[in-house]
Design a protein around this motif. Structure first.
Motif, PDB file in Angstrom:
ATOM      1  N   UNK A 120      -3.842  -4.011   0.081  1.00 18.02           N
ATOM      2  CA  UNK A 120      -3.577  -4.756   1.318  1.00 18.02           C
ATOM      3  C   UNK A 120      -4.832  -4.791   2.198  1.00 18.02           C
ATOM      4  N   UNK A 121      -5.592  -3.697   2.183  1.00 22.67           N
ATOM      5  CA  UNK A 121      -6.828  -3.612   2.968  1.00 22.67           C
ATOM      6  C   UNK A 121      -7.931  -4.466   2.355  1.00 22.67           C
ATOM      7  N   UNK A 122      -7.810  -4.774   1.050  1.00 21.85           N
ATOM      8  CA  UNK A 122      -8.819  -5.600   0.389  1.00 21.85           C
ATOM      9  C   UNK A 122      -9.941  -4.803  -0.218  1.00 21.85           C
ATOM     10  N   UNK A 123      -9.670  -3.537  -0.554  1.00 24.78           N
ATOM     11  CA  UNK A 123     -10.704  -2.717  -1.176  1.00 24.78           C
ATOM     12  C   UNK A 123     -10.951  -3.184  -2.608  1.00 24.78           C
ATOM     13  N   UNK A 124     -12.098  -2.768  -3.155  1.00 27.09           N
ATOM     14  CA  UNK A 124     -12.473  -3.222  -4.498  1.00 27.09           C
ATOM     15  C   UNK A 124     -11.590  -2.580  -5.562  1.00 27.09           C
ATOM     16  N   UNK A 125     -11.659  -3.152  -6.753  1.00 28.83           N
ATOM     17  CA  UNK A 125     -10.865  -2.641  -7.875  1.00 28.83           C
ATOM     18  C   UNK A 125     -11.235  -1.191  -8.175  1.00 28.83           C
ATOM     19  N   UNK A 126     -12.536  -0.898  -8.138  1.00 29.90           N
ATOM     20  CA  UNK A 126     -12.984   0.456  -8.434  1.00 29.90           C
ATOM     21  C   UNK A 126     -12.514   1.425  -7.354  1.00 29.90           C
ATOM     22  N   UNK A 127     -12.546   0.990  -6.118  1.00 30.32           N
ATOM     23  CA  UNK A 127     -12.082   1.835  -5.017  1.00 30.32           C
ATOM     24  C   UNK A 127     -10.580   2.099  -5.140  1.00 30.32           C
ATOM     25  N   UNK A 128      -9.848   1.089  -5.530  1.00 27.69           N
ATOM     26  CA  UNK A 128      -8.389   1.238  -5.711  1.00 27.69           C
ATOM     27  C   UNK A 128      -8.084   2.248  -6.829  1.00 27.69           C
ATOM     28  N   UNK A 129      -8.889   2.165  -7.903  1.00 25.16           N
ATOM     29  CA  UNK A 129      -8.685   3.107  -9.000  1.00 25.16           C
ATOM     30  C   UNK A 129      -8.964   4.540  -8.542  1.00 25.16           C
ATOM     31  N   UNK A 130     -10.007   4.702  -7.716  1.00 22.60           N
ATOM     32  CA  UNK A 130     -10.315   6.033  -7.187  1.00 22.60           C
ATOM     33  C   UNK A 130      -9.147   6.569  -6.369  1.00 22.60           C
ATOM     34  N   UNK A 131      -8.555   5.703  -5.525  1.00 23.56           N
ATOM     35  CA  UNK A 131      -7.441   6.128  -4.680  1.00 23.56           C
ATOM     36  C   UNK A 131      -6.223   6.502  -5.524  1.00 23.56           C
ATOM     37  N   UNK A 132      -6.022   5.740  -6.581  1.00 22.05           N
ATOM     38  CA  UNK A 132      -4.901   6.046  -7.483  1.00 22.05           C
ATOM     39  C   UNK A 132      -5.057   7.449  -8.073  1.00 22.05           C
ATOM     40  N   UNK A 133      -6.250   7.752  -8.571  1.00 25.88           N
ATOM     41  CA  UNK A 133      -6.491   9.045  -9.193  1.00 25.88           C
ATOM     42  C   UNK A 133      -6.472  10.175  -8.156  1.00 25.88           C
ATOM     43  N   UNK A 134      -7.010   9.901  -6.979  1.00 25.34           N
ATOM     44  CA  UNK A 134      -6.998  10.908  -5.924  1.00 25.34           C
ATOM     45  C   UNK A 134      -5.569  11.219  -5.485  1.00 25.34           C
ATOM     46  N   UNK A 137      -6.138   6.383   3.628  1.00 20.58           N
ATOM     47  CA  UNK A 137      -5.011   5.758   2.919  1.00 20.58           C
ATOM     48  C   UNK A 137      -4.037   6.828   2.395  1.00 20.58           C
ATOM     49  N   UNK A 138      -4.589   7.897   1.811  1.00 20.90           N
ATOM     50  CA  UNK A 138      -3.751   8.978   1.283  1.00 20.90           C
ATOM     51  C   UNK A 138      -2.976   9.663   2.397  1.00 20.90           C
ATOM     52  N   UNK A 139      -3.590   9.819   3.570  1.00 15.74           N
ATOM     53  CA  UNK A 139      -2.934  10.499   4.690  1.00 15.74           C
ATOM     54  C   UNK A 139      -1.644   9.778   5.081  1.00 15.74           C
ATOM     55  N   UNK A 140      -1.729   8.445   5.199  1.00 14.93           N
ATOM     56  CA  UNK A 140      -0.543   7.663   5.574  1.00 14.93           C
ATOM     57  C   UNK A 140       0.510   7.717   4.457  1.00 14.93           C
ATOM     58  N   UNK A 141       0.053   7.513   3.219  1.00 14.50           N
ATOM     59  CA  UNK A 141       0.988   7.529   2.080  1.00 14.50           C
ATOM     60  C   UNK A 141       1.648   8.894   1.935  1.00 14.50           C
ATOM     61  N   UNK A 142       0.886   9.967   2.106  1.00 10.54           N
ATOM     62  CA  UNK A 142       1.394  11.334   1.986  1.00 10.54           C
ATOM     63  C   UNK A 142       2.448  11.609   3.057  1.00 10.54           C
ATOM     64  N   UNK A 143       2.147  11.209   4.316  1.00  6.24           N
ATOM     65  CA  UNK A 143       3.081  11.462   5.411  1.00  6.24           C
ATOM     66  C   UNK A 143       4.375  10.662   5.235  1.00  6.24           C
ATOM     67  N   UNK A 144       4.244   9.395   4.804  1.00  5.55           N
ATOM     68  CA  UNK A 144       5.429   8.557   4.630  1.00  5.55           C
ATOM     69  C   UNK A 144       6.342   9.116   3.535  1.00  5.55           C
ATOM     70  N   UNK A 145       5.764   9.483   2.402  1.00  5.91           N
ATOM     71  CA  UNK A 145       6.592  10.008   1.309  1.00  5.91           C
ATOM     72  C   UNK A 145       7.215  11.352   1.675  1.00  5.91           C
ATOM     73  N   UNK A 146       6.457  12.176   2.435  1.00  6.95           N
ATOM     74  CA  UNK A 146       6.997  13.477   2.853  1.00  6.95           C
ATOM     75  C   UNK A 146       8.219  13.294   3.751  1.00  6.95           C
TER      76      UNK A 146
END
Length: 826
Positions: A680-694, A775-784
């Motif tokens: 949604x933010x428009x980050x690159x494919x490689x950046x998205x993959x990094x976020x997925x793994x992180x 991005x992880x902070x928001x996703x982590x808080x929402x799922x928690x």
């Protein structure tokens, strides 16, 4: 009457000059001149008192006068020697011993047989001197000294140290003094005080030389004490010459006031004293005070301001401003020495639009002339010198083209470090001696400030440069980058990172010395680009950065391709198969198309470099949201790095699942939410993959947290919470042993940081937190909030989204929080 008036006037003239110089800062030349003035005072004072028939007698005052007169020649030679810079002591010693002999003869009556006093028909005394043969000794001394002085002047002119115009007053003074002294020894002429008259001419010429050479400031030398002295001398002379006639006149015209004659004369003298004092004071103020105060105040203010800055630009602006205000010059240029070649470049002027393409060569006759003069000089005087004839025709044209009228050298410890050039003076007086002396004061004050600014810039430069390559180091590059970013917020700004491939292997093959030479070579290639406005830096051990203001992505890619080709060709070796060709992996990001701030610009460029490395090296990758953004020179290899460690990660998460089943599912959810937010933010494919793994790995450190804390059904105590916070560090300790996954560490390390800086473990804030971690902070808080925990039931999704909105700007990145909420609601 002339026999009295001329010595009296001469005495007055000499005493005024002597008192004027008392308050002046002394040097050797001024000190010798003041000693000469004392001799002149003895000469004329003795002559005046002798002709006035004062006690203790004619013979006494005659000896004083003659002694003062014949002590002058040797002092005169010392004065001229200092003026032309002659250091010889032999002739000075000879003249000194001859002078001592003459003084002994004088005070033992060895020069004159007798002094006869005769009275004219008007009752005025006339003096007849009968000389001895020994009188020839001082006459020879006078001519010998005169010849020696003229020789010094001739040698100085021949050596191009001065021109004939500089010595004209000295020549006139020496000729006058020699002629007057010689004529006064002739009995028929000696009745008239021609020697005293010639002394006045000579003293005035020397005083003018000192003033013109600016060894003192006549304006600043005029003090209240000088006015008092002037008044006293004038009243004293008036009293001596007019008290007796006034007394006779009163008794003759008003005999009835005879008993009050003394009282009347005292009253008249008091009135005359007041009138003379007020006249002298007003004259001095009218002549000197106004301009003196203006220049003094300007110097004080300039000195105060210039000590508050170490910026060369600020110093130059202050210097030009104070010069222009006090000289009425339309144009002021500041030339500063170029440390590399020693030439003088015009760097600053009154108008920033002025043509500054002026350079004065270090070997130019202008520089050599200023080194001889040591102070402000006028171009019109320079044009009459032999130095001007030595100029190239182009240099003469340049002086006329820019209208330069005056040059002011700036010296620091006898080293010429700058030149102030003035032109277009609109004042009716133009460049007076006082103005030139003022400019010398300004230059003297400026020299220290300019030198300090140069030293500061040198120290700053050494601190900002990488010691090996000579380009900016990482710390100062970031500082410079912030400045450039502020100036280019409304324009494009591209950052390129060049990472040398397999440089450790390159060092092993060729050795460290060759490796260092290669790094310097790469830096030289980048510096050739920097000359066009770019900024380059050594970013890390084997990585270089290039910042390109006002440059779009297309132009940045072209420059990156050009530089990478030059690096490969410049360090390509094909002698043997084992030799390694140097290649480079390049990452590019452009503001504002692919980043919103300086932090993102840096992070995204680093991400592009990482992608270039993982996809096979020796290629250029631009950070965009497009899939086709890689230009490779070798077959592209898709780096599914995470897949290599998937089994390891699953084993670790399975181990966690045994301890805490929530964590395993939670990591998968966080990864999914964070990936959607990144898209949604428009980050690159490689950046998205990094976020997925992180996202999958962010809580892997919980394997080291005790089960009683992980599964506690109530709220954690402070001590337990501190233990729980350790899971972040545990995660990093595990991931760092998976080398190809270490790029996810910043995201994992920062997923519990807060936008307001109150998070953990580093307490960083805002853009300092990597965007993947935000991005992880928001996703982590929402799922928690939306999943069941051991100590509470899940919250409704809308409530969780409202909490996200509530925490925007404090816990969460406000922009990402808004994107996430809108994304989930849609």
């Amino acid at each position: 009457m002339p026999t009295i008036v001329i010595p009296a006037f001469a005495l007055f003239f000499y005493m005024i000059m002597f008192v004027t110089l008392i308050d002046v800062r002394k040097n050797r030349t001024v000190g010798v001149f003041m000693t000469m003035l004392l001799c002149f005072i003895l000469w004329t004072g003795g002559s005046y008192l002798m002709r006035s028939m004062m006690w203790p007698g004619v013979q006494f005052w005659c000896n004083i006068s003659i002694g003062g007169m014949f002590a002058i020649p040797s002092l005169y030679y010392v004065f001229i020697s200092d003026f032309v810079g002659y250091k010889g002591y032999a002739k000075k010693s000879i003249f000194f011993f001859i002078t001592i002999l003459i003084l002994i003869l004088n005070f033992s009556n060895g020069l004159f047989e007798s002094i006869e006093v005769q009275y004219s028909s008007l009752g005025n005394p006339e003096f007849i001197f009968v000389g001895r043969w020994t009188l020839v000794i001082p006459v020879i001394l006078v001519f010998w000294v005169a010849a020696a002085i003229f020789k010094l002047i001739y040698v100085s002119i021949k050596n191009k140290e001065h021109n004939i115009k500089d010595y004209a007053p000295i020549i006139v003074g020496v000729a006058s003094l020699t002629l007057g002294t010689t004529l006064s020894s002739i009995p028929a002429i000696g009745k008239f005080p021609i020697d005293t008259l010639s002394g006045i001419v000579n003293a005035y010429c020397l005083f003018y030389i000192l003033y013109k050479r600016r060894l003192f400031n006549f304006t600043f030398a005029i003090t209240r004490g000088t006015t008092y002295f002037l008044t006293t001398v004038l009243v004293f002379i008036i009293g001596i010459n007019f008290v007796d006639p006034a007394e006779k006149l009163i008794k003759q015209l008003y005999p009835q006031l005879s008993n009050y004659t003394t009282l009347i004369i005292v009253g008249l003298l008091a009135l005359i004293t007041v009138i003379v004092f007020r006249t002298c004071k007003s004259s001095m103020n009218a002549l000197f005070s106004r301009k003196e105060k203006q220049q003094t105040n300007s110097l004080k203010e300039y000195s105060s301001q210039i000590t508050k800055t170490i910026s060369l630009v600020d110093i130059a602006n202050l210097l030009i401003q104070v010069v222009q205000q006090n000289t009425e010059s339309e144009k002021v240029y500041l030339f500063l020495s170029n440390d590399e070649e020693g030439n003088f470049d015009c760097l600053y002027s009154t108008n920033i639009l002025d043509n500054k393409h002026i350079l004065i060569d270090k070997d130019s006759p202008i520089i050599r002339w200023l080194q001889v003069k040591k102070n402000s000089v006028l171009i019109k005087d320079f044009k009459h010198s032999v130095w001007y004839k030595s100029l190239w025709e182009q240099e003469k044209i340049q002086i006329d083209k820019f209208g330069i009228e005056c040059l002011v050298p700036v010296y620091s410890s006898d080293e010429l470090i700058g030149i102030v050039a003035l032109g277009g003076n609109q004042s009716s007086v133009q460049y007076s001696q006082d103005t030139l002396m003022f400019l010398d004061f300004v230059a003297s004050i400026s020299a220290v400030a300019i030198k300090n600014a140069h030293l500061y810039e040198l120290i700053y430069q050494k601190a900002s440069l990488d010691h090996l390559t000579g380009i900016l180091n990482r710390e100062f590059f970031f500082s410079k980058m912030e400045e450039v970013f502020e100036l280019n917020k409304e324009d494009s700004l591209s950052l390129i990172l060049f990472n040398l491939d397999d440089f450790s292997l390159y060092n092993e093959l060729y050795g460290r010395l060759e490796g260092d030479a290669t790094l310097r070579g790469v830096a030289d290639i980048l510096k050739s680009i920097c000359k066009k406005g770019a900024i380059c830096s050594r970013y890390s051990a084997k990585e270089f950065a290039l910042l390109l203001p006002n440059t779009d992505l297309k132009t940045a890619k072209e420059k990156a391709k050009l530089i990478s080709n030059q690096i490969s060709k410049g360090f390509d070796s094909t002698k043997d198969q084992w030799e390694k060709t140097l290649t480079v992996s390049v990452g590019i990001c452009t503001y504002p198309t692919a980043s919103g701030n300086i932090k993102e610009l840096i992070d995204h460029t680093e991400m592009a470099v990482f992608k270039a490395k993982q996809n096979g090296k020796n290629q250029i990758v631009t950070y965009t949201s497009d899939t086709e953004n890689t230009e490779s020179k070798e077959p592209r290899v898709r780096g599914q790095v995470y897949a290599q460690y998937a089994s390891t990660v699953y084993a670790l998460t399975a181990a966690i699942d045994v301890k805490d089943s929530y964590t395993c599912n939670h990591s998968a959810n966080v990864s999914e939410y964070a990936v959607k937010l990144a898209k949604e933010k428009g980050l690159s494919e490689e950046h998205i993959e990094l976020i997925k793994e992180a996202g999958l790995l962010h809580d892997i450190g919980k394997i080291g947290i005790p089960e009683d804390i992980l599964n506690k059904v109530s709220s954690l105590t402070d001590e337990e919470y501190e233990v729980m916070k350790k899971h972040v560090e545990n995660s990093i300790s595990i991931i760092r042993h998976l080398p190809s996954l270490k790029y996810v560490i910043p995201a994992v390390l920062g997923h519990h940081e807060r936008w307001d800086g109150k998070g953990y473990p580093r307490r960083i804030k805002k853009e300092e937190i990597p965007i993947a971690a935000r991005c992880l902070c928001i996703a982590d808080s929402y799922d928690a909030m939306t999943t069941k925990r051991s100590y509470r039931d899940p919250l409704p999704k809308e409530v969780a989204l409202m909490e996200i909105e509530k925490g925007a700007g404090t816990q969460f990145d406000p922009e990402l929080a808004k994107l996430f909420v809108n994304m989930m609601r849609n």
